[in-house]
Design an enzyme around this catalytic site. Structure first.
Site, PDB file in Angstrom:
ATOM      1  N   HIS A 267       0.876  -1.189   0.000  1.00 33.67           N
ATOM      2  CA  HIS A 267       0.000   0.000   0.000  1.00 33.67           C
ATOM      3  C   HIS A 267       0.904   1.227   0.000  1.00 33.67           C
ATOM      4  CE1 HIS A 267      -3.444   2.438   0.587  1.00 33.67           C
ATOM      5  NE2 HIS A 267      -3.707   2.219   1.863  1.00 33.67           N
ATOM      6  N   HIS A 306      -2.225  -2.087  -9.744  1.00 35.64           N
ATOM      7  CA  HIS A 306      -3.117  -1.482  -8.768  1.00 35.64           C
ATOM      8  C   HIS A 306      -4.355  -2.340  -8.663  1.00 35.64           C
ATOM      9  CE1 HIS A 306      -5.463   1.539  -6.660  1.00 35.64           C
ATOM     10  NE2 HIS A 306      -4.331   2.149  -6.421  1.00 35.64           N
ATOM     11  N   ASP A 362       2.759   5.718  -6.862  1.00 36.98           N
ATOM     12  CA  ASP A 362       3.996   5.564  -6.100  1.00 36.98           C
ATOM     13  C   ASP A 362       5.236   5.510  -6.981  1.00 36.98           C
ATOM     14  OD1 ASP A 362       2.973   5.616  -3.574  1.00 36.98           O
ATOM     15  OD2 ASP A 362       2.389   3.519  -3.638  1.00 36.98           O
TER      16      ASP A 362
HETATM   17  N1  ACO Z   1       4.823  -6.666 -10.840  1.00 34.46           N
HETATM   18  C1  ACO Z   1       4.701  -7.846 -11.486  1.00 34.46           C
HETATM   19  N2  ACO Z   1       3.565  -8.534 -11.600  1.00 34.46           N
HETATM   20  C2  ACO Z   1       2.480  -7.997 -11.039  1.00 34.46           C
HETATM   21  C3  ACO Z   1       2.516  -6.761 -10.351  1.00 34.46           C
HETATM   22  C4  ACO Z   1       3.753  -6.090 -10.268  1.00 34.46           C
HETATM   23  N3  ACO Z   1       3.856  -4.916  -9.649  1.00 34.46           N
HETATM   24  N4  ACO Z   1       1.283  -6.475  -9.889  1.00 34.46           N
HETATM   25  C5  ACO Z   1       0.490  -7.496 -10.255  1.00 34.46           C
HETATM   26  N5  ACO Z   1       1.221  -8.418 -10.953  1.00 34.46           N
HETATM   27  C6  ACO Z   1       0.724  -9.644 -11.583  1.00 34.46           C
HETATM   28  C7  ACO Z   1       0.401 -10.703 -10.549  1.00 34.46           C
HETATM   29  O1  ACO Z   1       1.531 -11.505 -10.264  1.00 34.46           O
HETATM   30  C8  ACO Z   1      -0.695 -11.461 -11.248  1.00 34.46           C
HETATM   31  O2  ACO Z   1      -0.101 -12.285 -12.232  1.00 34.46           O
HETATM   32  P1  ACO Z   1      -0.725 -13.739 -12.575  1.00 34.46           P
HETATM   33  O3  ACO Z   1      -2.098 -13.453 -13.097  1.00 34.46           O
HETATM   34  O4  ACO Z   1       0.224 -14.324 -13.551  1.00 34.46           O
HETATM   35  O5  ACO Z   1      -0.758 -14.477 -11.266  1.00 34.46           O
HETATM   36  C9  ACO Z   1      -1.468 -10.372 -11.982  1.00 34.46           C
HETATM   37  O6  ACO Z   1      -0.512  -9.317 -12.225  1.00 34.46           O
HETATM   38  C10 ACO Z   1      -2.650  -9.811 -11.202  1.00 34.46           C
HETATM   39  O7  ACO Z   1      -2.136  -9.312  -9.995  1.00 34.46           O
HETATM   40  P2  ACO Z   1      -2.846  -9.390  -8.586  1.00 34.46           P
HETATM   41  O8  ACO Z   1      -1.797  -9.591  -7.533  1.00 34.46           O
HETATM   42  O9  ACO Z   1      -4.003 -10.325  -8.620  1.00 34.46           O
HETATM   43  O10 ACO Z   1      -3.428  -7.947  -8.474  1.00 34.46           O
HETATM   44  P3  ACO Z   1      -3.909  -7.254  -7.180  1.00 34.46           P
HETATM   45  O11 ACO Z   1      -4.984  -6.356  -7.583  1.00 34.46           O
HETATM   46  O12 ACO Z   1      -4.193  -8.208  -6.089  1.00 34.46           O
HETATM   47  O13 ACO Z   1      -2.580  -6.448  -6.715  1.00 34.46           O
HETATM   48  C11 ACO Z   1      -1.112  -4.755  -6.059  1.00 34.46           C
HETATM   49  C12 ACO Z   1      -2.488  -5.095  -6.666  1.00 34.46           C
HETATM   50  C13 ACO Z   1      -1.000  -5.379  -4.662  1.00 34.46           C
HETATM   51  C14 ACO Z   1      -1.011  -3.238  -5.915  1.00 34.46           C
HETATM   52  C15 ACO Z   1      -0.010  -5.312  -6.989  1.00 34.46           C
HETATM   53  O14 ACO Z   1      -0.171  -4.788  -8.290  1.00 34.46           O
HETATM   54  C16 ACO Z   1       1.390  -5.021  -6.462  1.00 34.46           C
HETATM   55  O15 ACO Z   1       1.875  -5.737  -5.593  1.00 34.46           O
HETATM   56  N6  ACO Z   1       2.083  -3.932  -6.990  1.00 34.46           N
HETATM   57  C17 ACO Z   1       3.386  -3.581  -6.499  1.00 34.46           C
HETATM   58  C18 ACO Z   1       3.272  -2.798  -5.206  1.00 34.46           C
HETATM   59  C19 ACO Z   1       2.764  -1.396  -5.434  1.00 34.46           C
HETATM   60  O16 ACO Z   1       3.240  -0.665  -6.303  1.00 34.46           O
HETATM   61  N7  ACO Z   1       1.805  -0.997  -4.590  1.00 34.46           N
HETATM   62  C20 ACO Z   1       1.245   0.352  -4.615  1.00 34.46           C
HETATM   63  C21 ACO Z   1      -0.194   0.311  -4.989  1.00 34.46           C
HETATM   64  S1  ACO Z   1      -0.789   1.968  -5.115  1.00 34.46           S
HETATM   65  C22 ACO Z   1      -1.102   2.418  -3.530  1.00 34.46           C
HETATM   66  O17 ACO Z   1      -1.411   1.655  -2.660  1.00 34.46           O
HETATM   67  C23 ACO Z   1      -0.995   3.835  -3.278  1.00 34.46           C
END
Ligand code: ACO
Length: 425
Positions: A267, A306, A362
């Protein structure tokens, strides 16, 4: 056309007609679906609340598919261009833009609450010198509830508004003190003749023996970062705020819980991680190897993806533009080239395209704040200063019709186990 949906339970052959309002059914209506009369009834299973509306709200509109963000109906792009953080805070909390006098009164009220009780300073002095500023923030905000026991009167709207102004006013002071504590610098008292953001920079940067004038480019950039982070509807930390607030806990305790939720790297902690990842990669030559590791699932690309945006985060677009202005003042850092290269590759790579992974807010905020010389573990604290506005607006809205948050579970453990005395196990 009836605004209902018919569900046929193939276990029993019975059909149920459920009301549909705003494309939504009431989860409680599912409870009437039973196989036998004595059954508990059907529930909706949604870990992580990916498709569950937990409230009705008129604060922030977000369309993740189209990349739209609006505060009280005003596009974030227009507010970023023409408003200020405190004006947008008024909008978020009160539901409309203020007149000139109202804005002056609002700003004056918030700035009048910047001071901390001296004992709060003593409390902060007790932390280790290397304490993470978020840990200090979480604890110090919680402690404020002991300084302001009147905050317990959460059912009184005027009292709620007083606490809202108090918390928005004190967040920058606690944040600045938490950083100065680590640096071993004396705390600088607030200067309420400065702007909200200018005063924060003053408390953060001023050397006691020298006069200090906030850098106008930094002040403007930081104010915009605050504005862009002020609210984001029902995210993890806001949900924490509403959940804690729903037990009628005081707003300091609830804000502390929201800060704790924000602290996590998935987050608000992500901007700190973005910087760490970029610094580890070092140069643009290291980008392809990072992308490969990400595609193999060995690490996540921080600042990408996201939960709700399946499109470019509109805040990231504004932030990217602002980065150029900041770099004109600070001189570009090599990290900016690295970020540009990474973004370019990621936006074209099938892995990211298929999963609709775009830069989030971010991604650029970390790089901008780094260029402005903020230590990376202070990034989330800055986010918390900004988001306190949204937390409090959402808490105030929730308090108009509070309902104790209490989800259900699907129990998977044992039942009716026989207790064995310890010597017989
Ligand atoms: N890098 C690589 N792969 C990713 C990323 C990433 N940053 N984010 C999602 N994916 C992939 C997942 O591995 C998944 O792949 P799969 O279908 O092969 O298993 C697919 O994309 C879907 O991802 P989910 O994890 O289901 O998406 P979710 O909505 O749960 O996650 C999250 C959202 C937690 C923000 C995720 O994108 C992440 O961890 N990002 C990196 C951390 C980040 O930048 N957080 C800031 C968010 S903005 C904020 O809070 C202000």
């Amino acid at each position: 056309m009836a605004d209902t949906i018919t569900i046929t339970d193939n276990r029993t052959g019975r059909s149920y007609e459920l009301e549909v309002t705003d494309d939504t059914i009431q989860s409680l209506a599912l409870r009437g679906i039973k196989v036998q009369d004595g059954d508990f009834g059907m529930m909706a299973y949604d870990p992580g609340f990916t498709n569950t509306a937990a409230c009705r709200s008129s604060i922030t509109y977000l369309d993740g598919e189209r990349g739209i963000l609006q505060y009280r109906g005003y596009p974030i792009e227009d507010l970023a261009e023409q408003s200020s953080h405190l004006e947008s805070a008024y909008l978020l909390v009160n539901g409309r833009l203020p007149g000139r006098d109202e804005l002056e009164e609002w700003s004056g009220e918030i700035m009048s609450h910047c001071m901390l009780h001296e004992n709060a300073k003593n409390l902060m002095a007790g932390f280790r010198a290397d304490a993470h500023p978020m840990g200090v923030l979480v604890s110090t905000i919680a402690a404020q509830s002991t300084f302001y026991p009147d905050a317990k009167r959460v059912n009184d709207p005027a009292n709620r508004m007083k606490q809202i102004c108090r918390i928005i006013g004190k967040m920058p002071t606690i944040a600045a003190y938490s950083l100065r504590h680590r640096m071993g610098w004396p705390y600088i008292y607030p200067n309420s003749s400065l702007s909200y953001t200018g005063n924060f920079l003053h408390m953060l940067m001023k050397k006691p023996e020298q006069p200090y004038e906030p850098n106008k480019v930094y002040e403007k950039a930081l104010d915009l970062i605050f504005l862009l982070h002020a609210d984001h509807e029902q995210n993890c930390s806001t949900t924490a705020m509403r959940t804690i607030g729903s037990s009628l806990a005081d707003p300091y305790s609830a804000t502390s819980g929201a800060c704790a939720a924000l602290y996590g790297p998935l987050h608000g902690g992500a901007n700190e991680k973005v910087l760490g990842q970029l610094q580890r990669v070092g140069t643009t030559a290291g980008v392809p190897a990072l992308i490969e590791r990400v595609k193999k699932g060995e690490e996540k690309l921080m600042g990408f993806g996201h939960r709700v945006y399946r499109n470019y985060d509109p805040r990231a677009r504004i932030m990217k533009k602002m980065a150029e202005e900041v770099f004109a003042e600070t001189k570009a850092t090599p990290l900016m080239d690295l970020a540009r290269e990474l973004e370019q590759i990621a936006l074209e790579d099938d892995y990211f395209v298929e999963r609709k992974l775009y830069p989030n807010v971010d991604f650029y905020s970390g790089i901008i704040l780094h260029a402005m010389n903020f230590p990376s573990d202070e990034f989330t604290v800055l986010f918390a200063i900004a988001r306190s506005v949204g937390w409090l607006a959402q808490w105030n809205e929730m308090m108009l019709d509070p309902k104790l948050a209490r989800p259900r579970q699907i129990y998977e453990g044992g039942r009716d186990c026989k207790y064995e005395p310890i010597d017989e196990r």
